[in-house]
Scaffold this motif. Structure first.
Motif, PDB file in Angstrom:
ATOM      1  N   ASP A 114      14.471  27.325   3.532  1.00 34.23           N
ATOM      2  CA  ASP A 114      13.069  27.028   3.856  1.00 34.23           C
ATOM      3  C   ASP A 114      12.984  25.788   4.743  1.00 34.23           C
ATOM      4  O   ASP A 114      13.762  24.841   4.608  1.00 34.23           O
ATOM      5  N   ILE A 115      12.015  25.801   5.644  1.00 38.90           N
ATOM      6  CA  ILE A 115      11.758  24.629   6.480  1.00 38.90           C
ATOM      7  C   ILE A 115      11.212  23.512   5.589  1.00 38.90           C
ATOM      8  O   ILE A 115      10.317  23.744   4.776  1.00 38.90           O
ATOM      9  N   PRO A 116      11.740  22.300   5.687  1.00 46.91           N
ATOM     10  CA  PRO A 116      11.283  21.218   4.810  1.00 46.91           C
ATOM     11  C   PRO A 116       9.836  20.823   5.086  1.00 46.91           C
ATOM     12  O   PRO A 116       9.323  21.008   6.194  1.00 46.91           O
ATOM     13  N   ASP A 117       9.195  20.276   4.072  1.00 43.81           N
ATOM     14  CA  ASP A 117       7.813  19.809   4.197  1.00 43.81           C
ATOM     15  C   ASP A 117       7.748  18.441   4.865  1.00 43.81           C
ATOM     16  O   ASP A 117       6.814  18.151   5.611  1.00 43.81           O
ATOM     17  N   ARG A 118       8.707  17.588   4.582  1.00 41.79           N
ATOM     18  CA  ARG A 118       8.690  16.238   5.149  1.00 41.79           C
ATOM     19  C   ARG A 118       9.363  16.239   6.515  1.00 41.79           C
ATOM     20  O   ARG A 118      10.181  17.125   6.815  1.00 41.79           O
ATOM     21  N   PRO A 119       9.069  15.271   7.386  1.00 43.44           N
ATOM     22  CA  PRO A 119       9.707  15.198   8.706  1.00 43.44           C
ATOM     23  C   PRO A 119      11.230  15.113   8.583  1.00 43.44           C
ATOM     24  O   PRO A 119      11.761  14.221   7.913  1.00 43.44           O
ATOM     25  N   THR A 120      11.926  16.040   9.206  1.00 47.22           N
ATOM     26  CA  THR A 120      13.383  16.136   9.111  1.00 47.22           C
ATOM     27  C   THR A 120      13.957  16.506  10.473  1.00 47.22           C
ATOM     28  O   THR A 120      13.566  17.514  11.066  1.00 47.22           O
ATOM     29  N   ASP A 121      14.878  15.681  10.977  1.00 46.44           N
ATOM     30  CA  ASP A 121      15.509  16.006  12.253  1.00 46.44           C
ATOM     31  C   ASP A 121      16.829  16.734  12.011  1.00 46.44           C
ATOM     32  O   ASP A 121      17.193  17.035  10.863  1.00 46.44           O
ATOM     33  N   PHE A 122      17.557  17.023  13.086  1.00 44.36           N
ATOM     34  CA  PHE A 122      18.784  17.805  12.987  1.00 44.36           C
ATOM     35  C   PHE A 122      19.806  17.139  12.076  1.00 44.36           C
ATOM     36  O   PHE A 122      20.490  17.825  11.293  1.00 44.36           O
ATOM     37  N   THR A 147      18.260  22.824   9.007  1.00 48.53           N
ATOM     38  CA  THR A 147      16.841  23.151   9.058  1.00 48.53           C
ATOM     39  C   THR A 147      16.093  21.868   9.391  1.00 48.53           C
ATOM     40  O   THR A 147      16.321  20.828   8.774  1.00 48.53           O
ATOM     41  N   ALA A 148      15.248  21.933  10.403  1.00 48.61           N
ATOM     42  CA  ALA A 148      14.603  20.721  10.903  1.00 48.61           C
ATOM     43  C   ALA A 148      13.230  21.052  11.469  1.00 48.61           C
ATOM     44  O   ALA A 148      12.975  22.190  11.892  1.00 48.61           O
ATOM     45  N   ASN A 149      12.362  20.055  11.477  1.00 45.00           N
ATOM     46  CA  ASN A 149      11.014  20.256  12.004  1.00 45.00           C
ATOM     47  C   ASN A 149      10.592  19.154  12.969  1.00 45.00           C
ATOM     48  O   ASN A 149       9.426  19.070  13.329  1.00 45.00           O
ATOM     49  N   LYS A 150      11.524  18.299  13.368  1.00 49.85           N
ATOM     50  CA  LYS A 150      11.215  17.251  14.336  1.00 49.85           C
ATOM     51  C   LYS A 150      12.434  16.957  15.190  1.00 49.85           C
ATOM     52  O   LYS A 150      13.578  17.194  14.774  1.00 49.85           O
ATOM     53  N   SER A 151      12.194  16.471  16.378  1.00 46.52           N
ATOM     54  CA  SER A 151      13.272  16.121  17.296  1.00 46.52           C
ATOM     55  C   SER A 151      13.917  14.797  16.884  1.00 46.52           C
ATOM     56  O   SER A 151      13.297  13.960  16.216  1.00 46.52           O
ATOM     57  N   MET A 152      15.165  14.623  17.258  1.00 47.86           N
ATOM     58  CA  MET A 152      15.835  13.341  17.068  1.00 47.86           C
ATOM     59  C   MET A 152      15.206  12.324  18.007  1.00 47.86           C
ATOM     60  O   MET A 152      15.030  12.605  19.197  1.00 47.86           O
TER      61      MET A 152
END
Length: 294
Positions: A114-122, A147-152
């Motif tokens: 699952d995609i995390p709820d909190r901001p998570t980069d690679f 699994t990540a939802n934000k860029s580094m």
């Protein structure tokens, strides 16, 4: 929003590459930046610094030797000393020979995470699933998922343990490397050799996928022989980035080094992607999976 997506798609499609698996290539972002006749002249063009990155021992035979020369605005070693990353990552493994390793004869499978709820980069979204061998012994491999939802942001990762082969399953990736940029979509794979610094951006939002890591060797094309002169994979289908660089000060830039499965960090005041020109046969690359099946 539609115009922005069209511009993004154009950027993906218009990016130009060099081609050839294991070829000796050269690229310069500014004409004349590559020295001619010498790898490390006393004075490099434009006052650049010459550095060699080696993927094999310098005594390796020519046909096995992997190395590239880079011409950078600032030396890559001008950073603070590395220190263990805090807080610790705790989800990466590179040693599978100790008593903490668990084995089972049962067939296993892993569903997409699952995609995390909190901001998570690679980096924070990368975790080990299984493996064998040891990065310190330079033999074996590890299988990770991400699994990540934000860029580094204002940071780059360098893997000192082995080569990363990244397989995005959801969401496209913009991977900036010291040799240039790779735009990687699901249905493509990208290989980031040991020792290269890179940063991962996610233009489509959340992304996830798989990462294969090998220790002590590099990915190679399968031999031909009985199947004839052609098949399995064509060298020309492997794409290598062209030189691209960032200049100027970047206060507080963080280099994250993966070593022995642990993460270490060091600060510097400039982007590591300051390579104006390079040449050699050791570089990141990508290829479409559909091309590998032809």
């Amino acid at each position: 929003m539609a115009a922005q997506n069209d511009q993004l798609d154009s950027s993906f499609n218009d990016l130009d590459y060099l081609s050839g698996f294991g070829n000796s290539l050269e690229s310069e972002a500014i004409a004349g930046a590559l020295p001619r006749g010498q790898n490390s002249p006393l004075l490099c063009p434009y006052g650049l610094y010459a550095e060699q990155i080696s993927g094999t021992s310098f005594t390796a035979p020519r046909k096995l030797n992997h190395r590239s020369w880079m011409y950078r605005i600032k030396p890559s070693v001008t950073h603070e000393p590395f220190a263990p990353r805090s807080p610790s990552h705790g989800k990466l493994v590179s040693e599978f020979n100790d008593s903490n390793s668990v084995t089972t004869p049962t067939q296993l499978r892993w569903r997409p995470v699952d995609i995390p709820d909190r901001p998570t980069d690679f980096i924070d979204g990368l975790f080990t699933v299984c493996g064998a061998g040891s990065s310190f012994l330079r033999h074996g491999y590890a299988i990770h998922m991400y699994t990540a939802n934000k860029s580094m942001e204002n940071c780059a990762l360098c893997n000192a343990d082995g080569d990363f082969l990244i397989v995005p399953q959801k969401g496209r990736l913009w991977i900036t490397t010291e040799c240039g940029k790779l735009h990687v979509s699901p249905g493509e794979i990208a290989v980031l050799p040991q020792g290269f610094r890179f940063s991962v951006e996610m233009p489509d939002g959340p992304s996830r996928g798989y990462v294969a890591e090998i220790f002590g060797t590099h990915f190679q094309l399968p031999d031909l022989g009985p199947i004839g002169a052609n098949g399995l994979a064509a060298s020309r289908d492997f794409l290598v980035p062209k030189a691209w660089f960032e200049d100027g000060m970047r206060p507080g830039y963080t280099i994250v080094q993966k070593y022995g499965g642990e993460l270490f960090t060091a600060k510097q005041d400039f982007s590591p992607f300051n390579v104006v020109a390079w040449h050699g046969n050791y570089a990141p690359y990508k290829v479409g999976l559909k091309l590998l099946s032809n």
